[in-house]
Write an enzyme that holds these catalytic residues in place. Structure first.
Site, PDB file in Angstrom:
ATOM      1  N   GLY A 102       4.152  -5.329  -0.982  1.00 55.02           N
ATOM      2  CA  GLY A 102       2.954  -5.728  -1.593  1.00 55.02           C
ATOM      3  C   GLY A 102       1.909  -4.543  -1.616  1.00 55.02           C
ATOM      4  N   LYS A 122       2.570   3.838   2.103  1.00 55.90           N
ATOM      5  CA  LYS A 122       1.903   2.464   2.432  1.00 55.90           C
ATOM      6  C   LYS A 122       0.366   2.844   2.228  1.00 55.90           C
ATOM      7  CE  LYS A 122       1.046  -0.833   6.176  1.00 55.90           C
ATOM      8  NZ  LYS A 122       1.261  -1.219   7.662  1.00 55.90           N
ATOM      9  N   ARG A 192       5.669   6.860   5.327  1.00 53.56           N
ATOM     10  CA  ARG A 192       6.602   6.207   6.267  1.00 53.56           C
ATOM     11  C   ARG A 192       8.054   6.786   5.865  1.00 53.56           C
ATOM     12  NH1 ARG A 192       5.145  -0.056   7.215  1.00 53.56           N
ATOM     13  NH2 ARG A 192       6.071  -0.387   5.372  1.00 53.56           N
ATOM     14  N   ASP A 266      10.199 -10.986   7.554  1.00 51.97           N
ATOM     15  CA  ASP A 266       9.944  -9.965   6.559  1.00 51.97           C
ATOM     16  C   ASP A 266       9.488  -8.510   7.402  1.00 51.97           C
ATOM     17  OD1 ASP A 266       7.461 -11.384   6.588  1.00 51.97           O
ATOM     18  OD2 ASP A 266       6.641  -9.875   5.655  1.00 51.97           O
TER      19      ASP A 266
END
Length: 518
Positions: A102, A122, A192, A266
């Site tokens: 998301g 991110k 990341r 998740d």
């Protein structure tokens, strides 16, 4: 900028045929196209230059304007196709259906010095999986992720990494404690890095939709690229290795006192890496029931002492997803039983090293159990206690031993009467046990200091860096980054960080508990 781009996820796996960046349910696809949001005025807060060189970047790249643009989302590298992954998951024990990346956008994969890495931003904007969110991140949470990723790596804990932290120049609206007090904060992006960002949830989404074909394609891909010692159709062997790696990761968490805070399926890496640094924390008071996550405060599902059994529960959900490929429950159940048995064996082994016992004695289990009980009689700092435990010598008395670790007590006045007696009893047993060890005191100290860090990223330390960064001063980010690269070294110049959490930080937002807001 001459990177060796070797994309596989978005070239070998089925793609979402819809290319519009609209929120939707995505079927029979492992990913959807997603382009990072262009930041208004990006600037680096910190770059992990040593790691950048390991990925194939050069020192000349650091001065290249494209380096900043690519790592902040302002430019897509030529020949690459950014994307967001499709996955589902259990959140706080309940099936949540489709989740997906998301607010994470995968840029590309690179191969350098026979290692493969995936780079992911991110906080770089919305994707088809953003649901009602904006896909952005703020400086506060981004500093925490950047520092913690690298702190964990240098602690020897399996983890994803962080390459860089950028300000975007944009303001992001966040309600930090979910209490209706939303405010604008500085926007930020973390780059990341991991061999892959595939999670348990990537496998869960497809059988939940009766899509066995895509599940098989994804599993075959994962085995091919990340479990090369497994035969292409050995799905049971694949699950076995995932379980083994997950066990190793959790043992390390317990060793250093790390609490993830949100162990949803998740948020579980298929490679057994620590992933998604949100409301994490390190134990200060040694408390099996402590959680850093305000959302988890009532039920404490993800508290420190529950992490091993939650890892097992999450593996059970992955086993359920893979059952349609393996088609036998008994071997899966055996692997899950072996995980539980493995923890019951490896945890005492790890604790023996923490307290300096090199050889096995049958009394060690009771010694460890009694230690864990006495540590909770009064608030006792985990990091300080285990580090200072190495100062004890075989010739010490129990009262001398207690004196050597007293700095770990938050309320030393409580260590009197019955509590003091129980500490003396434990130290008497411990000192007697040390006398049957072959190691001399100095040798034992070296071994203990190799597994008991002197410095960890306490929440108050991260918050101090955040407060300074909000003012435009990033020097404390750099200072903590360098400190945490050598967490087992004495570093006398940083002795101020080898201390209990200050009283002002006990209940301060960001220093005691955190929300998932970022």
């Amino acid at each position: 900028m001459q990177l060796n781009i070797k994309d596989t996820f978005n070239t070998e796996l089925p793609a979402d045929l819809i290319t519009a960046n609209t929120r939707r349910q995505v079927f029979k696809s492992c990913f959807s196209s997603a382009v990072p949001r262009i930041p208004t005025n990006p600037q680096f807060v910190h770059i992990n230059q040593d790691f950048a060189l390991q990925l194939g970047f050069t020192e000349a790249d650091f001065a290249d304007k494209d380096f900043l643009q690519i790592l902040s989302g302002g430019k897509v590298l030529d020949g690459t196709n950014p994307f967001a992954m499709c996955y589902g998951g259990h959140q706080f024990g309940h099936w949540a259906g489709q989740l997906g990346d998301g607010r994470a956008i995968n840029l590309f994969e690179v191969e350098h010095e026979n290692k493969r890495w995936a780079l992911q931003l991110k906080g770089a904007g919305e994707t088809p999986y953003s649901r009602t969110a904006d896909g952005l991140a703020v400086l506060r949470s981004s500093i925490r992720e950047h520092l913690c990723s690298e702190a964990m790596f240098h602690l020897g804990v399996p983890t994803t990494r962080s390459l860089s932290l950028c300000l975007t120049g944009d303001q992001v609206l966040r309600d930090v404690m979910y209490n209706g007090n939303a405010a604008f904060e500085k926007g930020a992006v973390v780059c990341r890095v991991s061999p892959t960002f595939i999670r348990f949830g990537n496998f869960q989404i497809f059988p939940s939709r009766n899509d066995v074909e895509t599940l098989k394609t994804l599993t075959d891909y994962t085995i091919k690229h990340f479990f090369p010692n497994i035969k292409s159709n050995d799905y049971l062997g694949f699950f076995q290795q995932v379980a083994d790696r997950t066990l190793e990761m959790v043992i390390h968490w317990q060793r250093v006192g790390f609490v993830h805070g949100v162990m949803n399926t998740d948020n579980m890496s298929i490679l057994g890496l620590t992933i998604d640094y949100g409301p994490y924390g390190w134990l200060e008071g040694y408390d099996f029931g402590w959680t850093p996550n305000t959302t988890d405060n009532q039920y404490k599902r993800y508290a420190y002492g529950n992490q091993p059994q939650i890892a097992l529960w999450n593996l059970m959900q992955l086993a359920n997803a893979l059952l349609v490929l393996i088609k036998e429950t008994e071997p899966l159940e055996q692997i899950l039983a072996d995980f539980k048995a493995g923890f019951e064996t490896k945890y005492p082994e790890m604790m023996r090293k923490k307290i300096g016992l090199a050889r096995f004695e049958e009394t060690d289990i009771s010694l460890i159990v009694e230690l864990e009980a006495v540590l909770q009689l009064t608030e006792t700092d985990m990091t300080l206690f285990f580090r200072n435990l190495s100062l004890i010598e075989k010739t010490d008395s129990s009262s001398t031993a207690t004196e050597k670790i007293k700095d770990a007590f938050y309320l030393p006045n409580e260590v009197s009467g019955e509590i003091e007696n129980q500490w003396n009893e434990w130290f008497t047993a411990y000192l007697n046990r040390l006398k049957v060890e072959n190691l001399i005191d100095d040798e034992r100290k070296v071994g203990m200091n190799a597994v008991n860090p002197k410095y960890v990223l306490r929440n108050y330390m991260a918050q101090l860096a955040i407060d300074e960064a909000d003012k435009g001063d990033y020097s404390l980010v750099e200072e903590l980054y360098n400190l945490l690269r050598k967490p087992y070294d004495e570093q006398p110049e940083h002795e101020k960080y080898f201390a209990k959490r200050p009283d002002w930080a006990r209940d301060k937002i960001g220093c005691s508990m955190l929300s998932c807001s970022s």
